[in-house]
Each structure stands twice: as C-alpha cells, then as structure tokens.
Design an enzyme around this catalytic site. Sequence first.
Site, PDB file in Angstrom:
ATOM      1  CG  HIS A 445      -2.209   0.743   0.978  1.00 25.87           C
ATOM      2  ND1 HIS A 445      -2.450   1.487  -0.163  1.00 25.87           N
ATOM      3  CD2 HIS A 445      -3.329   0.872   1.741  1.00 25.87           C
ATOM      4  CE1 HIS A 445      -3.644   2.042  -0.088  1.00 25.87           C
ATOM      5  NE2 HIS A 445      -4.197   1.685   1.057  1.00 25.87           N
ATOM      6  CG  ASP A 449      -2.934   5.045  -4.292  1.00 25.98           C
ATOM      7  OD1 ASP A 449      -2.290   4.956  -3.219  1.00 25.98           O
ATOM      8  OD2 ASP A 449      -2.813   6.001  -5.094  1.00 25.98           O
TER       9      ASP A 449
END
Length: 474
Positions: A445, A449
């Site tokens: 992450h 995204d």
Amino acid sequence: MLGVIRRRVASGGSPASLIFSVFQILGHSLQTMRPAMSVSRVSSIAGKETLLHSRGLGHIRNFSHLIFPGNLIGILDVISSTQKATNMYLWSHPFSSEGGDLVDAVVPFMGESITDGTLAKFLKGPGDRVELDEPIAQIETDKVTIDVASPEAGVIKELVAKEGETVEPGTKIAVISKSGEGVAHVAPSEKIPEKAAPKPPSAEKAKEDKPQPKVETVSEKPKAPSPPPPKRTATEPQLPPKERERRVPMTRLRKRVATRLKDSQNTFAMLTTFNEVDMTNLMKLRSEYKDAFLEKHGVKLGLMSGFVKAAVSGLQNQPIINAVIDGDDIIYRDYIDISIAVGTSKGLVVPVIRNADKMNFADIEKEINTLAKKANDGSISIDEMAGGSFTISNGGVYGSLLSTPIINPPQSAILGMHSIVQRPMVVGGNVVPRPMMYIALTYDHRLIDGREAVFFLRRIKDVVEEPRRLLLDI
C-alpha cells in the site's frame, strides 16, 4: 647450463621433458658442488613435480621451488606464448595422490551468491561402487540442493566430512579409489562385536586362591516414607513430558524462507483485496480443446496458463503493480516475469517464467511443467528462481478456500488462487450452480493505491470469465 636450456627450448621440446632435463643438469651440478646431495633425490623430486603438473594443464606457471641445504633455487617459469591462462576453479577437478589411484571428491562451485552450504546427507557409503559423475552426496543451500558428483569411477574408500557440517566450495568430503583395492564394504548397521581379551590362567588362579574379605551384614533402618507430591492448583498448566517432544534443526531452505517472509511482513504495508471469478467459460474452453491442444503441443491445457495470461493483461493495464520501491525512487519494470510458487517436500520455491508477455498458452504450460518437475526433484537452479516481477500462488491445489498471501520481495504484489467450489449464483434472474473461485491480491500500500489494486483484480476476473477478451484486446 643456460645454453643447453635455450637449445632445447628452440628445438621444441615438451615442457615436461624440458623440466626433467633441467633437474638432471642441476642435480649433476649440485653433486659436484655438494657431494652430500645425491642426484637420485633431485630426480625423484623432479619426477613427483612433473607427475603433479602433467594432468592436462597445457602450460605451467611458476613451476616449483626446491629447497636444498643452504640454497633456495628457483627452477623454472614456463609460460605458453600461444595459449593464455584460463580461469578455472580448483574445486572442479579431482585431486590425485602420488600413486594416482586415490581421488578426492570435493564440494563444487555453488553459485555467485552462495559461499557455503550444509552437507545434508551422503547418498553412498564406504565400499560402495560409484560411476563417473554419479551423485554421492547432497549439499543444501539457502536456495537449492546441489549434488556432489563423483570425479572418477571407483569405490568409495572413506568419508572425510560428516552430515550436518557446513562446507565451502573445494572442501574434501570423500576419498575414492579408482581400482577399489583394499576397500571393504561395511554397511552402516553392521558392527563388529569386540571380543573380550582372554585372561591368563595364572591370573584367574591367583584370584581364586586370594582370600576373600568377609562382608559383615548391617541391618538397615527402615526408611521414612517419602512425602506425597504437591498437589497442582487449578490454574497451573499441565505440561506434557519432554520425552514426547522432538527437537529437529531447521533446514537452510526453511530458515531462508522464514527470514524472507518475516522481512516482507516488517517492510511492506500489506493490504489484501478480494474478488470472485466464475470459472464456467475457462473450464469449458479447456474441456473442448484439451485433446487437440495435447496432440499439437504435447502438453496438457491447464487453468494456470489462463491466469498467467490474465495477470499479464492486468499488469499491462496497471503498470504500477509491476513496479517496486527502491529507496526514494520507484522502479518501473518494462518486462513481465511471472513467479509461480511451488510447494515441495523440502520447502517453498518460486521459479520464474521469463518474458511471460511474449508467450502463448502452450509456451506457458510447457515452462510451468518443466519448472515444476525441476522444483520437485531438486534439480532447479538458482538462475531459474532469481528475479520475477509478480507472483501467482495457487493454494487451491491443496483445497484452500480463502487466504491472504504474503508478498515475495522485492516485488510489490502477489495473486492468490483458491479452490473451485460449486455455489448458487444469480444468472439472468435465475439461481444456478456455478464453479466459483475466490481470488486475492495482496499489495504494498506504500506504492499501490486501492483503486489500482481493485482495477487489476477486476481485469483478472474479466479475462478469466471471458477469455475471448484476449483475442480482441478489450
């Protein structure tokens, strides 16, 4: 003496004969100068040196130095003018004794990034017959298991190293006799009972004649009864006895896998997103064309090639999934190398399908079969597992319904496949049974995204549910 050497070099004599001649000349000279030094000693030393360097090296550098009483004489430095020295590893060649019958089996070169390994087990024992290049032992490294091959055909005389020891390239582990003379086969379970040495009759007689001291019996006092064991409280845990536990050292491969997975967990900000795929069309495609596919390409059509092609399409649509963070930079890879996780009896290995974006279904299936066979029999090389930009793990072959796979560094995402289960689904307003599979994407992450991750997983779903999209590139 130098004039004689020049004339023999000009006449094209071989290096071995030239060296032997030099020793003879030096021996004669030294005999004149020092009578205590015999020519036979010089000749014998020269013969040994010549034998040592006559194993097909082609040229000789810095041949030798002989130490005489009070003199250090440099003998010769012969360098071939027509052949350059080639780099060779000393441990890739057998080492012969002076008699030439005994050969040392040594640990081979194991790769640029591997400096040592663990001697896992011997495949042959003392007295066993071995052929040329037959494996006699296995070396376990952080990545692969390497066989130690016999340098000559013969009989194993002795094992020098022990199982479990850490060995480096060039370490001697066994001695092989090419003739097999004087080597007796001894099975590991065979033990020769040691007979007690017979005592001389005089000693036994003296022992009998010697008066035995009288032993006075002393009445023992009755012992007090031992106190009962303390009662355990209700909160104290009942631990199993130690005799029911076994402690086994971890293999190097298992330690390496454990370290990499823990490093991945500590480094990446891992997040997993899920989706489900209707496998009806892909399974129908496989059922209709599996016989023709096998006849033409010589390999069975599986489901994995469809997911590899779907992953390639997803990576092309979302290049960030194929990228990786390196310090303060992002490295975008303009190639697609798909790693396939394979579970073996020795641990998890991840061979790589190179340039998967340039391969068709048949090429992918052939490569998967080849790498899987090598992984299971332990013959896969380090180069075949190095690199990779994206990983696919198929836990469905073991019956896994759902999981959250861990990223394989230095990659940024991993796709998890699972088992196919018939479930009721609504199709066209009707509830019908469909073969469904859950798929999971774990991603870093920090770089990726949620939007890109969901789009990538949705692309996998669309291509698998409708393989004709690959033909139309939509």
